[in-house]
Design a protein around this motif. Structure first.
Motif, PDB file in Angstrom:
ATOM      1  N   ARG A   3      13.085 -54.499   0.362  1.00 52.77           N
ATOM      2  CA  ARG A   3      13.020 -53.314  -0.644  1.00 52.77           C
ATOM      3  C   ARG A   3      11.636 -53.110  -0.818  1.00 52.77           C
ATOM      4  O   ARG A   3      11.217 -51.841  -1.044  1.00 52.77           O
ATOM      5  CB  ARG A   3      13.786 -53.549  -1.990  1.00 52.77           C
ATOM      6  N   LEU A   4      10.956 -54.180  -1.148  1.00 52.61           N
ATOM      7  CA  LEU A   4       9.369 -53.818  -1.496  1.00 52.61           C
ATOM      8  C   LEU A   4       8.833 -53.213  -0.171  1.00 52.61           C
ATOM      9  O   LEU A   4       7.905 -52.402  -0.096  1.00 52.61           O
ATOM     10  CB  LEU A   4       8.507 -55.053  -1.760  1.00 52.61           C
ATOM     11  N   GLU A  27      16.275 -43.961   8.457  1.00 52.28           N
ATOM     12  CA  GLU A  27      15.745 -43.066   7.434  1.00 52.28           C
ATOM     13  C   GLU A  27      16.771 -43.784   6.223  1.00 52.28           C
ATOM     14  O   GLU A  27      16.203 -43.786   4.987  1.00 52.28           O
ATOM     15  CB  GLU A  27      15.575 -41.763   7.578  1.00 52.28           C
ATOM     16  N   SER A  28      17.866 -43.505   6.579  1.00 50.95           N
ATOM     17  CA  SER A  28      18.976 -43.839   5.487  1.00 50.95           C
ATOM     18  C   SER A  28      18.823 -45.352   4.660  1.00 50.95           C
ATOM     19  O   SER A  28      18.998 -45.642   3.738  1.00 50.95           O
ATOM     20  CB  SER A  28      20.494 -43.903   5.900  1.00 50.95           C
ATOM     21  N   SER A  29      18.244 -46.183   5.683  1.00 51.82           N
ATOM     22  CA  SER A  29      18.067 -47.578   5.204  1.00 51.82           C
ATOM     23  C   SER A  29      16.882 -47.770   4.411  1.00 51.82           C
ATOM     24  O   SER A  29      17.126 -48.517   3.260  1.00 51.82           O
ATOM     25  CB  SER A  29      17.889 -48.489   6.528  1.00 51.82           C
ATOM     26  N   VAL A  30      15.746 -46.763   4.612  1.00 49.91           N
ATOM     27  CA  VAL A  30      14.696 -46.691   3.625  1.00 49.91           C
ATOM     28  C   VAL A  30      15.090 -46.255   2.244  1.00 49.91           C
ATOM     29  O   VAL A  30      14.803 -46.653   1.384  1.00 49.91           O
ATOM     30  CB  VAL A  30      13.554 -46.154   4.473  1.00 49.91           C
ATOM     31  N   SER A  31      15.737 -45.025   2.387  1.00 51.08           N
ATOM     32  CA  SER A  31      16.452 -44.439   1.025  1.00 51.08           C
ATOM     33  C   SER A  31      17.320 -45.271   0.308  1.00 51.08           C
ATOM     34  O   SER A  31      16.893 -45.598  -0.831  1.00 51.08           O
ATOM     35  CB  SER A  31      17.031 -43.222   1.467  1.00 51.08           C
ATOM     36  N   ARG A  32      18.121 -45.835   0.835  1.00 50.86           N
ATOM     37  CA  ARG A  32      18.991 -47.054   0.320  1.00 50.86           C
ATOM     38  C   ARG A  32      18.352 -48.135  -0.409  1.00 50.86           C
ATOM     39  O   ARG A  32      18.701 -48.354  -1.467  1.00 50.86           O
ATOM     40  CB  ARG A  32      20.087 -47.442   1.228  1.00 50.86           C
ATOM     41  N   ASN A  33      17.533 -48.682   0.486  1.00 48.34           N
ATOM     42  CA  ASN A  33      16.512 -49.894  -0.377  1.00 48.34           C
ATOM     43  C   ASN A  33      15.710 -49.438  -1.126  1.00 48.34           C
ATOM     44  O   ASN A  33      15.563 -50.158  -2.511  1.00 48.34           O
ATOM     45  CB  ASN A  33      15.786 -50.388   0.653  1.00 48.34           C
ATOM     46  N   ALA A  36      17.867 -48.775  -4.393  1.00 47.03           N
ATOM     47  CA  ALA A  36      18.360 -49.999  -4.983  1.00 47.03           C
ATOM     48  C   ALA A  36      17.294 -50.643  -5.780  1.00 47.03           C
ATOM     49  O   ALA A  36      17.415 -51.253  -6.918  1.00 47.03           O
ATOM     50  CB  ALA A  36      18.796 -51.126  -3.871  1.00 47.03           C
ATOM     51  N   MET A  37      16.032 -50.524  -5.326  1.00 50.23           N
ATOM     52  CA  MET A  37      14.881 -50.967  -6.365  1.00 50.23           C
ATOM     53  C   MET A  37      14.564 -50.133  -7.577  1.00 50.23           C
ATOM     54  O   MET A  37      14.563 -50.795  -8.508  1.00 50.23           O
ATOM     55  CB  MET A  37      13.625 -50.880  -5.254  1.00 50.23           C
ATOM     56  N   GLU A  38      14.968 -49.092  -7.419  1.00 56.25           N
ATOM     57  CA  GLU A  38      15.003 -48.106  -8.788  1.00 56.25           C
ATOM     58  C   GLU A  38      15.972 -48.445  -9.636  1.00 56.25           C
ATOM     59  O   GLU A  38      15.870 -48.592 -10.885  1.00 56.25           O
ATOM     60  CB  GLU A  38      15.025 -46.393  -8.345  1.00 56.25           C
ATOM     61  N   GLN A  39      17.120 -48.985  -9.146  1.00 52.04           N
ATOM     62  CA  GLN A  39      18.290 -49.354  -9.822  1.00 52.04           C
ATOM     63  C   GLN A  39      17.957 -50.720 -10.572  1.00 52.04           C
ATOM     64  O   GLN A  39      18.231 -51.016 -11.775  1.00 52.04           O
ATOM     65  CB  GLN A  39      19.598 -49.782  -9.275  1.00 52.04           C
TER      66      GLN A  39
END
Length: 311
Positions: A3-4, A27-33, A36-39
């Protein structure tokens, strides 16, 4: 860590698509991670729009605090413990050709005063400068267009005049000096490693200057394109004076924005005494009177956003 990785790739590239390309993931993997970090943090790190992503105020404060620890952990996981690094070697990074003559004089003077300290010099891509400094792979980087960040010190030591390389038969080849207006509409070829000042070039293009084209090629290939008549390119005065190019000619730029700053950045917490001495010598050189540029003659020799790619 994944995630970092994705968060800091988005910070560096300003785009989820470019971050995904650099990480070789979707790109969807970057967005998803990132989500997740923001959450996990209960914090919005990025503002998102059609132009890409940019850090929120809270996101910038968080990434500034975390980044040094993140990159230190990367080093530790990779076995790159820097504590054993040779303290008697100063590692200098150069981004493009600007300032190389200044660096050559600086290193020569440094060697004279501190012959017991080694100096290693290497090229570094503009987008990798900050990471190389923070991770202490490089002690200091000379470039332009670097932004001040937490934990890093940035300083301008000098100004260097710009020179333009023209094909020998170019209509401006007989001029003693060339202005940006003289180059209106011309293709200004910029090698990918040298695109550190795209803001200026984009501004000049919008105000009747040359049109920058990013070339995914080395500086040597860009010079070859100039020799073939595919456009013109820029370099600092030191490079122009040192390198002659067959069937091409260097001309000094004149008027506003005809020089660029020689800027350096280093980590303030870097403990090397040799680095502090190098910076001190550079500051002393700043007060020295610059050499006069030759205006009545030509220099023969070799050396970004673009509205069209370089072919």
């Amino acid at each position: 860590m994944r995630r970092l990785d994705h968060v800091f790739a988005a910070v560096d590239h300003g785009s989820l698509r470019q971050a995904a390309r650099a990480l070789r993931v979707r790109e969807s993997s970057v967005s998803r991670n990132i989500v997740a970090m923001e959450q996990v943090l209960n914090m919005q790190l990025f503002d998102r729009d059609v132009h890409g992503v940019r850090l929120t105020e809270a996101g910038r404060a968080w990434t500034d605090r975390v980044r040094v620890h993140y990159e230190g952990l990367q080093d530790a996981l990779a076995g790159g413990d820097r504590r054993t690094q040779d303290a008697r070697t100063i590692r200098i990074g150069l981004c493009a050709q600007m300032g190389r003559a200044f660096v050559a004089r600086l290193v020569e003077r440094f060697h004279h005063l501190h012959p017991d300290v080694n100096v290693a010099i290497e090229d570094v891509a503009h987008e990798q400068c900050l990471a190389a400094i923070r991770r202490r792979r490089l002690d200091i980087v000379f470039a332009h267009g670097l932004q001040n960040t937490a934990s890093c010190r940035s300083e301008i030591f000098a100004q260097e005049r710009l020179f333009v390389l023209l094909p020998r038969g170019h209509p401006l080849a007989d001029r003693s000096a060339v202005s940006w207006q003289d180059l209106a509409g011309a293709s200004l070829l910029v090698s990918a490693p040298s695109q550190g000042d795209l803001t200026l070039l984009g501004h000049l293009a919008a105000n009747g200057g040359p049109i920058p084209q990013i070339c995914r090629a080395s500086e040597a290939t860009v010079i070859l394109k100039v020799q073939l008549g595919h456009g013109v390119t820029l370099a600092g005065e030191g490079f122009a004076r040192a390198v002659a190019v067959e069937s091409a000619i260097w001309k000094p730029m004149k008027g506003p924005d005809s020089s660029r700053p020689i800027q350096a950045m280093w980590l303030e917490s870097n403990p090397k005494r040799g680095l502090l001495r190098l910076v001190g010598i550079a500051r002393n050189m700043t007060s020295a009177k610059p050499r006069q540029s030759v205006m009545n003659g030509s220099l023969r020799s070799a050396p970004p956003i673009a509205s069209r790619p370089c072919q």
